[in-house]
Design a protein around this motif. Structure first.
Motif, PDB file in Angstrom:
ATOM      1  N   LYS A   1      52.026 -27.089 -21.095  1.00 32.92           N
ATOM      2  CA  LYS A   1      52.372 -27.070 -19.677  1.00 32.92           C
ATOM      3  C   LYS A   1      52.797 -25.685 -19.213  1.00 32.92           C
ATOM      4  CE  LYS A   1      55.384 -29.397 -16.325  1.00 32.92           C
ATOM      5  NZ  LYS A   1      56.462 -30.433 -16.169  1.00 32.92           N
ATOM      6  N   SER A   2      53.379 -24.898 -20.109  1.00 32.07           N
ATOM      7  CA  SER A   2      53.884 -23.568 -19.743  1.00 32.07           C
ATOM      8  C   SER A   2      52.786 -22.520 -19.604  1.00 32.07           C
ATOM      9  CB  SER A   2      54.895 -23.092 -20.792  1.00 32.07           C
ATOM     10  OG  SER A   2      54.244 -22.801 -22.030  1.00 32.07           O
TER      11      SER A   2
ATOM     12  N   GLN B   1      56.883 -34.289 -26.757  1.00 29.83           N
ATOM     13  CA  GLN B   1      57.281 -33.510 -25.590  1.00 29.83           C
ATOM     14  C   GLN B   1      57.273 -32.005 -25.851  1.00 29.83           C
ATOM     15  OE1 GLN B   1      57.609 -35.194 -22.646  1.00 29.83           O
ATOM     16  NE2 GLN B   1      57.373 -33.103 -21.876  1.00 29.83           N
TER      17      GLN B   1
ATOM     18  N   ASP C   1      55.123 -29.564 -23.550  1.00 26.14           N
ATOM     19  CA  ASP C   1      55.807 -28.498 -22.805  1.00 26.14           C
ATOM     20  C   ASP C   1      55.171 -27.140 -23.076  1.00 26.14           C
ATOM     21  OD1 ASP C   1      57.557 -30.283 -21.665  1.00 26.14           O
ATOM     22  OD2 ASP C   1      59.184 -29.892 -23.092  1.00 26.14           O
TER      23      ASP C   1
END
Length: 227
Positions: free
Chosen positions: A82-83, A75, A79
């Motif tokens: 994803k950012s 994760q 993340d």
């Protein structure tokens, strides 16, 4: 940098950004699962005959394989990707691509044939050949080059020093001059290439060798200060 940040930096995100953008392009075009073969030839290796160097010593393979086994898209890694946003402020990586990375973006689908560490490598002989899905092979590229190129460079230099020394003792002293933790990889490679010992205590013990050294100039200065 705390431990979690260090793990994030040194895990599967230890690669170039364009490896992920290219992998997403393959995914978008349906090419990500196409079988590919990636061959690693050292830059300039084909010119060794011209320079009369003649050979290199392969090194770094074990550490590459260890990294591949541990590298995963957890994760924190997802993340991070994803950012990221593009120039227009929209997410750079799509949700479906990130889901694919979580499920299939690791290296278990790849196979590798490689020259064993410590072996002599001649011009035009691949150090490693990676076979498997195109996107996963693309993501692997940077770390593969990093692990094999640097240690092979140092191992080759050590082998040539050893040859030039004509049987004299060769000790590696790179820890105080090299770059960060790369000196440990360098010391390991030097020992593979022909150095008798290293001053690096940790890697020497890991490899079952006694660390060796002389003394620093600071000790000379200390005794001079007593006069």
């Amino acid at each position: 940098m705390n431990t979690a940040q260090q793990q994030l930096a040194e895990g599967i995100l230890f690669t170039d950004e364009y490896q992920f953008t290219m992998a997403q392009m393959y995914f978008r075009l349906g090419l990500h699962d196409k079988l590919a073969a990636v061959r690693l030839l050292l830059p300039g290796l084909s010119g060794l005959r011209r320079h009369k160097a003649g050979y290199c010593i392969n090194a770094g393979l074990e550490w590459l394989l260890n990294w591949m086994q541990a590298a995963r898209f957890g994760q924190p890694e997802l993340d991070c990707l994803k950012s990221q946003t593009g120039r227009g402020g929209k997410p750079l990586f799509s949700a479906d691509f990130l889901r694919w990375l979580a499920a299939h973006g690791h290296f278990e689908g790849l196979s590798m044939r490689a020259v064993p560490e410590g072996r002599v490598v001649h011009p035009n002989v691949p150090l490693a050949v990676v076979n498997g899905p195109l996107a996963a092979a693309q993501i692997l590229e940077t770390s593969l080059l990093n692990h094999l190129n640097y240690q092979t460079l140092i191992a080759t230099k050590a082998a040539r020093v050893r040859e030039s020394g004509r049987g004299r003792l060769v000790i590696e002293f790179g820890a105080r001059r090299g770059h960060g933790k790369g000196v440990t990889a360098g010391a390991r490679a030097a020992l593979i290439g022909g150095a008798d010992f290293s001053s690096n205590v940790g890697i020497s013990h890991v490899l079952g060798l006694p660390p060796k050294g002389t003394h620093a100039h600071s000790m000379v200065q200390a005794f001079l200060a007593l006069e």
